[in-house]
Design a protein around this motif. Structure first.
Motif, PDB file in Angstrom:
ATOM      1  N   THR A 135       0.826  -0.458  11.558  1.00  0.00           N
ATOM      2  CA  THR A 135       1.071  -1.842  11.170  1.00  0.00           C
ATOM      3  C   THR A 135       1.108  -2.000   9.657  1.00  0.00           C
ATOM      4  O   THR A 135       0.434  -1.282   8.910  1.00  0.00           O
ATOM      5  N   VAL A 136       1.915  -2.983   9.229  1.00  0.00           N
ATOM      6  CA  VAL A 136       2.113  -3.245   7.804  1.00  0.00           C
ATOM      7  C   VAL A 136       2.037  -4.747   7.581  1.00  0.00           C
ATOM      8  O   VAL A 136       2.697  -5.516   8.290  1.00  0.00           O
ATOM      9  N   LEU A 137       1.239  -5.148   6.608  1.00  0.00           N
ATOM     10  CA  LEU A 137       1.201  -6.542   6.195  1.00  0.00           C
ATOM     11  C   LEU A 137       1.892  -6.655   4.844  1.00  0.00           C
ATOM     12  O   LEU A 137       1.403  -6.119   3.841  1.00  0.00           O
ATOM     13  N   LEU A 138       3.044  -7.314   4.830  1.00  0.00           N
ATOM     14  CA  LEU A 138       3.868  -7.447   3.632  1.00  0.00           C
ATOM     15  C   LEU A 138       3.610  -8.761   2.923  1.00  0.00           C
ATOM     16  O   LEU A 138       3.225  -9.756   3.543  1.00  0.00           O
ATOM     17  N   GLN A 139       3.873  -8.755   1.638  1.00  0.00           N
ATOM     18  CA  GLN A 139       3.964 -10.001   0.881  1.00  0.00           C
ATOM     19  C   GLN A 139       5.428 -10.435   0.839  1.00  0.00           C
ATOM     20  O   GLN A 139       6.340  -9.601   0.885  1.00  0.00           O
ATOM     21  N   PRO A 140       5.701 -11.742   0.757  1.00  0.00           N
ATOM     22  CA  PRO A 140       7.089 -12.200   0.791  1.00  0.00           C
ATOM     23  C   PRO A 140       7.903 -11.601  -0.359  1.00  0.00           C
ATOM     24  O   PRO A 140       7.464 -11.573  -1.504  1.00  0.00           O
ATOM     25  N   GLY A 141       9.079 -11.094  -0.004  1.00  0.00           N
ATOM     26  CA  GLY A 141       9.983 -10.552  -1.012  1.00  0.00           C
ATOM     27  C   GLY A 141       9.526  -9.250  -1.626  1.00  0.00           C
ATOM     28  O   GLY A 141      10.031  -8.843  -2.669  1.00  0.00           O
ATOM     29  N   ASP A 142       8.594  -8.543  -0.977  1.00  0.00           N
ATOM     30  CA  ASP A 142       7.995  -7.336  -1.555  1.00  0.00           C
ATOM     31  C   ASP A 142       7.837  -6.278  -0.458  1.00  0.00           C
ATOM     32  O   ASP A 142       7.156  -6.510   0.537  1.00  0.00           O
ATOM     33  N   ASN A 143       8.469  -5.120  -0.655  1.00  0.00           N
ATOM     34  CA  ASN A 143       8.404  -4.079   0.378  1.00  0.00           C
ATOM     35  C   ASN A 143       7.528  -2.894  -0.014  1.00  0.00           C
ATOM     36  O   ASN A 143       7.603  -1.816   0.585  1.00  0.00           O
ATOM     37  N   TRP A 144       6.660  -3.080  -0.994  1.00  0.00           N
ATOM     38  CA  TRP A 144       5.801  -2.004  -1.479  1.00  0.00           C
ATOM     39  C   TRP A 144       5.038  -1.333  -0.344  1.00  0.00           C
ATOM     40  O   TRP A 144       4.924  -0.115  -0.269  1.00  0.00           O
ATOM     41  N   MET A 145       4.500  -2.147   0.556  1.00  0.00           N
ATOM     42  CA  MET A 145       3.627  -1.614   1.596  1.00  0.00           C
ATOM     43  C   MET A 145       4.386  -0.786   2.638  1.00  0.00           C
ATOM     44  O   MET A 145       3.781   0.039   3.328  1.00  0.00           O
ATOM     45  N   LEU A 146       5.689  -0.975   2.775  1.00  0.00           N
ATOM     46  CA  LEU A 146       6.448  -0.111   3.670  1.00  0.00           C
ATOM     47  C   LEU A 146       6.463   1.326   3.151  1.00  0.00           C
ATOM     48  O   LEU A 146       6.376   2.285   3.917  1.00  0.00           O
ATOM     49  N   HIS A 147       6.543   1.476   1.831  1.00  0.00           N
ATOM     50  CA  HIS A 147       6.474   2.814   1.230  1.00  0.00           C
ATOM     51  C   HIS A 147       5.072   3.413   1.416  1.00  0.00           C
ATOM     52  O   HIS A 147       4.932   4.608   1.681  1.00  0.00           O
ATOM     53  N   VAL A 148       4.066   2.580   1.287  1.00  0.00           N
ATOM     54  CA  VAL A 148       2.688   3.044   1.503  1.00  0.00           C
ATOM     55  C   VAL A 148       2.501   3.467   2.958  1.00  0.00           C
ATOM     56  O   VAL A 148       1.885   4.498   3.261  1.00  0.00           O
TER      57      VAL A 148
END
Length: 227
Positions: free
Chosen positions: A59-72
C-alpha cells in the motif's frame, strides 16, 4: 488520521497457494462469495481492455500531485505484489506511467490500483502492465512531500491493509482480507460450480421465474398478467 512519513518493511502475505487458488475467479464472483463486500468504487477502471490482476497489496499513501512514495514503494515489492495507492485528498494527476511500470515490473510487481490518475496508456498496454485508475491524465507530478508505504489505506472507499489480496478485472476491483483468502477461494469455486449448473438450465430455455420459484411470490406481491 493518516500515518505519514513511514515505510513498514514487514508485510504478512497469504500463502502463495491461497492466492493461486483465488486468481482464476472474477471480481463479481469473489465479491459475492465474500458476502457482497470488499468492492472499491466503480469509478476505478482498467486503463486498457483485458487488464486484470490478483496479488497481495503493497500500500501507498500519496500526497496530491506528488508521486514520490510510488518510487519508495517499488523497493518494498516482492514477486507477485500489487501496488495499491490512495491519496490524502482527491487528485487525478498522472501519478504513474511507463517508466514507473518498468521499475515495478523489474521488482516483480504485477500491477497497480490507484485512486488517482495514470498516463502512458498505450505503452502500458503494449507492456501488458495492468493498471486500474480513477482517471487517465497527462498532467505530471512532483517529488516533494512524503507520504507512507505499507500502512492501512482507504482506496476508492475500500480499506486495504498491507498483504490483503486485490483482485481486479473489467468488472471492478475487490479487496480480500489476507486472513480470508483461502475460504473465499473455496467459496468462489462453489459459487462458480453452482452458476455453471444454472447456465446450462438457462441455455436449455428454462426461465428464472421457474428456476428460482418466483411465480408465487410475484403473485403474492400483486403482479397480474393481462391478455
Amino acid at each position: 488520521m493518516h500515518e505519514l512519513g513511514v515505510v513498514h518493511r514487514t508485510v504478512t502475505r497469504p500463502a502463495r497457494s491461497e492466492i493461486a487458488a483465488l486468481e482464476p475467479f472474477g471480481v463479481s464472483t469473489v465479491h459475492e462469495a465474500m458476502g457482497r463486500c470488499g468492492l472499491m468504487r466503480p469509478y476505478l477502471r482498467p486503463v486498457y481492455p483485458g487488464a486484470r490482476l490478483c496479488g497481495p497489496a503493497v500500500t501507498v499513501l500519496l500526497q496530491p500531485g506528488d508521486n514520490w512514495m510510488l518510487h519508495v514503494a517499488a523497493e518494498q515489492l516482492q514477486p507477485g505484489d500489487v501496488l495499491v495507492a490512495a491519496c490524502t485528498t482527491e487528485c487525478e494527476d498522472g501519478f504513474f506511467g511507463e517508466l514507473l511500470a518498468t521499475s515495478v515490473r523489474a521488482r516483480g510487481g504485477v500491477g497497480l490500483v490507484i485512486d488517482g490518475g495514470c498516463r502512458d496508456v498505450t505503452a502500458l498496454q503494449q507492456m501488458d502492465f495492468p493498471v486500474f485508475s480513477r482517471a487517465i491524465n497527462s498532467k505530471g507530478t512532483v517529488k516533494a512531500t512524503v507520504g507512507s508505504v505499507n500502512v492501512p489505506v482507504v482506496c476508492a472507499n475500500a480499506l486495504v491493509r498491507p498483504g490483503d489480496v486485490v483482485v481486479a478485472d473489467a468488472d471492478g476491483v475487490v479487496v480480500v482480507p489476507a486472513e480470508r483468502v483461502g475460504p473465499v477461494a473455496d467459496a468462489s469455486g462453489l459459487r462458480e460450480a453452482n452458476e455453471e449448473a444454472k447456465r446450462q438450465r438457462f441455455a436449455k430455455g428454462e426461465l428464472g421465474l421457474d428456476m428460482y420459484a418466483m411465480r408465487e411470490p410475484l403473485k403474492a406481491a400483486g403482479l397480474r398478467y393481462v391478455d
